[in-house]
Motif scaffolding. Structure first.
Motif, PDB file in Angstrom:
ATOM      1  N   GLU A 156       0.803  -1.223   0.000  1.00 46.20           N
ATOM      2  CA  GLU A 156       0.000   0.000   0.000  1.00 46.20           C
ATOM      3  C   GLU A 156       0.840   1.279   0.000  1.00 46.20           C
ATOM      4  N   GLN A 157       1.866   1.347   0.823  1.00 51.19           N
ATOM      5  CA  GLN A 157       2.691   2.557   0.857  1.00 51.19           C
ATOM      6  C   GLN A 157       3.401   2.779  -0.479  1.00 51.19           C
ATOM      7  N   TYR A 158       3.902   1.712  -1.070  1.00 49.42           N
ATOM      8  CA  TYR A 158       4.565   1.806  -2.378  1.00 49.42           C
ATOM      9  C   TYR A 158       3.573   2.293  -3.443  1.00 49.42           C
ATOM     10  N   ILE A 159       2.383   1.701  -3.440  1.00 52.52           N
ATOM     11  CA  ILE A 159       1.361   2.081  -4.420  1.00 52.52           C
ATOM     12  C   ILE A 159       0.939   3.529  -4.203  1.00 52.52           C
ATOM     13  N   ASN A 160       0.728   3.933  -2.956  1.00 52.02           N
ATOM     14  CA  ASN A 160       0.358   5.320  -2.673  1.00 52.02           C
ATOM     15  C   ASN A 160       1.435   6.290  -3.141  1.00 52.02           C
ATOM     16  N   HIS A 161       2.685   5.935  -2.925  1.00 51.61           N
ATOM     17  CA  HIS A 161       3.784   6.795  -3.350  1.00 51.61           C
ATOM     18  C   HIS A 161       3.748   7.026  -4.864  1.00 51.61           C
ATOM     19  N   HIS A 162       3.492   5.973  -5.613  1.00 51.87           N
ATOM     20  CA  HIS A 162       3.478   6.080  -7.071  1.00 51.87           C
ATOM     21  C   HIS A 162       2.142   6.569  -7.617  1.00 51.87           C
ATOM     22  N   SER A 163       1.178   6.810  -6.740  1.00 59.26           N
ATOM     23  CA  SER A 163      -0.130   7.337  -7.147  1.00 59.26           C
ATOM     24  C   SER A 163      -0.275   8.820  -6.824  1.00 59.26           C
ATOM     25  N   ARG A 164       0.781   9.425  -6.287  1.00 60.13           N
ATOM     26  CA  ARG A 164       0.700  10.833  -5.880  1.00 60.13           C
ATOM     27  C   ARG A 164       0.676  11.756  -7.091  1.00 60.13           C
ATOM     28  N   ARG A 165      -0.109  12.814  -6.948  1.00 58.67           N
ATOM     29  CA  ARG A 165      -0.164  13.869  -7.953  1.00 58.67           C
ATOM     30  C   ARG A 165      -0.123  15.198  -7.234  1.00 58.67           C
ATOM     31  N   SER A 166       0.378  16.187  -7.909  1.00 56.16           N
ATOM     32  CA  SER A 166       0.425  17.533  -7.337  1.00 56.16           C
ATOM     33  C   SER A 166      -0.417  18.475  -8.184  1.00 56.16           C
ATOM     34  N   LEU A 167      -1.190  19.281  -7.511  1.00 56.12           N
ATOM     35  CA  LEU A 167      -1.960  20.331  -8.168  1.00 56.12           C
ATOM     36  C   LEU A 167      -1.491  21.675  -7.629  1.00 56.12           C
ATOM     37  N   TYR A 168      -1.581  22.688  -8.465  1.00 54.96           N
ATOM     38  CA  TYR A 168      -1.175  24.034  -8.068  1.00 54.96           C
ATOM     39  C   TYR A 168      -2.353  24.979  -8.238  1.00 54.96           C
ATOM     40  N   ASP A 169      -2.574  25.812  -7.222  1.00 54.27           N
ATOM     41  CA  ASP A 169      -3.659  26.784  -7.313  1.00 54.27           C
ATOM     42  C   ASP A 169      -3.169  28.027  -8.043  1.00 54.27           C
ATOM     43  N   THR A 170      -4.017  29.024  -8.134  1.00 51.95           N
ATOM     44  CA  THR A 170      -3.673  30.240  -8.887  1.00 51.95           C
ATOM     45  C   THR A 170      -2.552  31.035  -8.229  1.00 51.95           C
ATOM     46  N   TYR A 171      -2.268  30.768  -6.943  1.00 51.12           N
ATOM     47  CA  TYR A 171      -1.201  31.470  -6.242  1.00 51.12           C
ATOM     48  C   TYR A 171       0.118  30.694  -6.265  1.00 51.12           C
ATOM     49  N   GLY A 172       0.111  29.534  -6.897  1.00 49.35           N
ATOM     50  CA  GLY A 172       1.326  28.739  -6.985  1.00 49.35           C
ATOM     51  C   GLY A 172       1.534  27.766  -5.841  1.00 49.35           C
ATOM     52  N   ASN A 173       0.557  27.680  -4.942  1.00 50.71           N
ATOM     53  CA  ASN A 173       0.655  26.725  -3.834  1.00 50.71           C
ATOM     54  C   ASN A 173       0.363  25.323  -4.345  1.00 50.71           C
ATOM     55  N   SER A 174       1.147  24.382  -3.879  1.00 47.90           N
ATOM     56  CA  SER A 174       0.929  23.008  -4.337  1.00 47.90           C
ATOM     57  C   SER A 174       0.157  22.198  -3.298  1.00 47.90           C
ATOM     58  N   CYS A 175      -0.579  21.244  -3.805  1.00 46.54           N
ATOM     59  CA  CYS A 175      -1.332  20.317  -2.961  1.00 46.54           C
ATOM     60  C   CYS A 175      -1.098  18.922  -3.540  1.00 46.54           C
ATOM     61  N   THR A 176      -0.542  18.041  -2.721  1.00 45.35           N
ATOM     62  CA  THR A 176      -0.274  16.677  -3.169  1.00 45.35           C
ATOM     63  C   THR A 176      -1.377  15.764  -2.658  1.00 45.35           C
ATOM     64  N   PHE A 177      -1.855  14.886  -3.543  1.00 42.53           N
ATOM     65  CA  PHE A 177      -2.921  13.972  -3.158  1.00 42.53           C
ATOM     66  C   PHE A 177      -2.718  12.633  -3.854  1.00 42.53           C
ATOM     67  N   ILE A 178      -3.440  11.626  -3.392  1.00 41.40           N
ATOM     68  CA  ILE A 178      -3.408  10.304  -3.998  1.00 41.40           C
ATOM     69  C   ILE A 178      -4.467  10.278  -5.089  1.00 41.40           C
ATOM     70  N   ASP A 179      -4.050  10.006  -6.306  1.00 43.35           N
ATOM     71  CA  ASP A 179      -4.976   9.869  -7.420  1.00 43.35           C
ATOM     72  C   ASP A 179      -5.559   8.455  -7.353  1.00 43.35           C
ATOM     73  N   GLU A 180      -6.819   8.351  -6.985  1.00 43.92           N
ATOM     74  CA  GLU A 180      -7.456   7.052  -6.767  1.00 43.92           C
ATOM     75  C   GLU A 180      -7.535   6.229  -8.050  1.00 43.92           C
ATOM     76  N   GLU A 181      -7.643   6.882  -9.203  1.00 39.10           N
ATOM     77  CA  GLU A 181      -7.682   6.138 -10.466  1.00 39.10           C
ATOM     78  C   GLU A 181      -6.336   5.477 -10.749  1.00 39.10           C
ATOM     79  N   ILE A 182      -5.269   6.205 -10.545  1.00 36.22           N
ATOM     80  CA  ILE A 182      -3.938   5.637 -10.742  1.00 36.22           C
ATOM     81  C   ILE A 182      -3.697   4.518  -9.732  1.00 36.22           C
ATOM     82  N   LYS A 183      -4.105   4.733  -8.487  1.00 35.17           N
ATOM     83  CA  LYS A 183      -3.943   3.719  -7.452  1.00 35.17           C
ATOM     84  C   LYS A 183      -4.684   2.438  -7.837  1.00 35.17           C
ATOM     85  N   ALA A 184      -5.909   2.573  -8.317  1.00 35.50           N
ATOM     86  CA  ALA A 184      -6.697   1.409  -8.728  1.00 35.50           C
ATOM     87  C   ALA A 184      -6.044   0.688  -9.901  1.00 35.50           C
ATOM     88  N   ARG A 185      -5.451   1.438 -10.826  1.00 38.15           N
ATOM     89  CA  ARG A 185      -4.766   0.814 -11.967  1.00 38.15           C
ATOM     90  C   ARG A 185      -3.547   0.018 -11.521  1.00 38.15           C
TER      91      ARG A 185
END
Length: 79
Positions: A28-57
């Motif tokens: 699970e930890q390995y899969i979560n690590h490789h499922s992470r994605r980063s999004l950036y808001d309009t101010y340039g702040n990043s938010c990292t999250f687990i992409d559930e679609e990638i995790k399921a794949r």
């Protein structure tokens, strides 16, 4: 974290859902690590999250490799 034993892999290959869940939990930890994605808001702040679609794949690919591709008769090659 405990190692996955060979008998667990064998019963997972035969379709035991508890054994397959044990393997998925182990990775699970390995899969979560490789499922992470980063999004950036309009101010340039990043938010990292687990992409559930990638995790399921990744999980589906692991299960496929265990059930279809794993050959218990073939000895692992050490190189």
């Amino acid at each position: 974290m405990q190692k996955i034993t060979y008998p667990i892999i064998l019963v997972a290959k035969l379709g035991d859902p508890d054994a397959m869940q044990c393997i998925l939990c182990h990775y699970e930890q390995y899969i979560n690590h490789h499922s992470r994605r980063s999004l950036y808001d309009t101010y340039g702040n990043s938010c990292t999250f687990i992409d559930e679609e990638i995790k399921a794949r990744i999980q589906a690919k692991l299960m496929y490799r265990i059930i279809v591709c794993f050959d218990p008769e073939k000895q692992p090659q050490h190189g």
